[in-house]
Design a protein around this motif. Sequence first.
Motif, short mmCIF file in Angstrom:
data_model
loop_
_atom_site.label_atom_id
_atom_site.label_comp_id
_atom_site.label_asym_id
_atom_site.label_seq_id
_atom_site.Cartn_x
_atom_site.Cartn_y
_atom_site.Cartn_z
N SER A 237 -6.86 -7.71 -2.66
CA SER A 237 -6.14 -9.43 -2.48
C SER A 237 -5.47 -10.54 -3.64
O SER A 237 -5.96 -9.70 -4.78
N MET B 299 0.93 -1.29 0.17
CA MET B 299 0.10 0.07 -0.26
C MET B 299 0.97 1.30 -0.10
O MET B 299 0.93 2.32 -0.50
N SER C 110 -10.69 5.44 2.54
CA SER C 110 -11.16 4.07 2.33
C SER C 110 -10.88 2.78 1.26
O SER C 110 -11.37 2.33 1.57
N ALA C 111 -9.35 3.32 1.69
CA ALA C 111 -8.69 2.82 0.20
C ALA C 111 -8.49 1.60 1.26
O ALA C 111 -8.15 1.40 2.20
N LYS C 112 -8.88 0.65 0.35
CA LYS C 112 -7.63 -1.48 0.90
C LYS C 112 -7.02 -1.85 0.10
O LYS C 112 -7.61 -1.80 -1.00
N PRO C 113 -6.36 -2.81 0.61
CA PRO C 113 -5.26 -3.18 -0.16
C PRO C 113 -6.41 -4.23 -0.87
O PRO C 113 -7.30 -5.00 -0.75
#
Length: 118
Positions: free
Chosen positions: A118, A9, A113-116
């Motif tokens: 998968s 990230m 709001s960003a999430k990695p």
Amino acid sequence: MIKLPLLTMSQAWWLLGLAIVAECAGTTSMRLSDGFSRLTPSVLIFVFYAVAFALNTMIIRTLGLSITYAVWSGAGTVITAAIGFLYFKEPVTAVKMVSIGLIVAGVVGLHLSAKPLS
């Protein structure tokens, strides 16, 4: 084809920052090219945009398309507007400043709001 490893990230956000700088440099080069009548800025448009798009292609795998493109274009818009105001002496109005503030709020919200992936 070379398949690059997935970015962390932190790496993705740093590269997105570089992509934004490249995009702003490319857009500024458009203005400096004077309608493609000046060679160096005309060539730099394509160089800077190639760098920006190459970086975005790598970043999208980590941050996703919606976050990458929205932050890239939003932040690029704000920075490019600032360059226009400060360097090219374009007029600053209240409506422009409020609009830029809304863009900044949107970019901050997307960043939070960003999430990695998968």
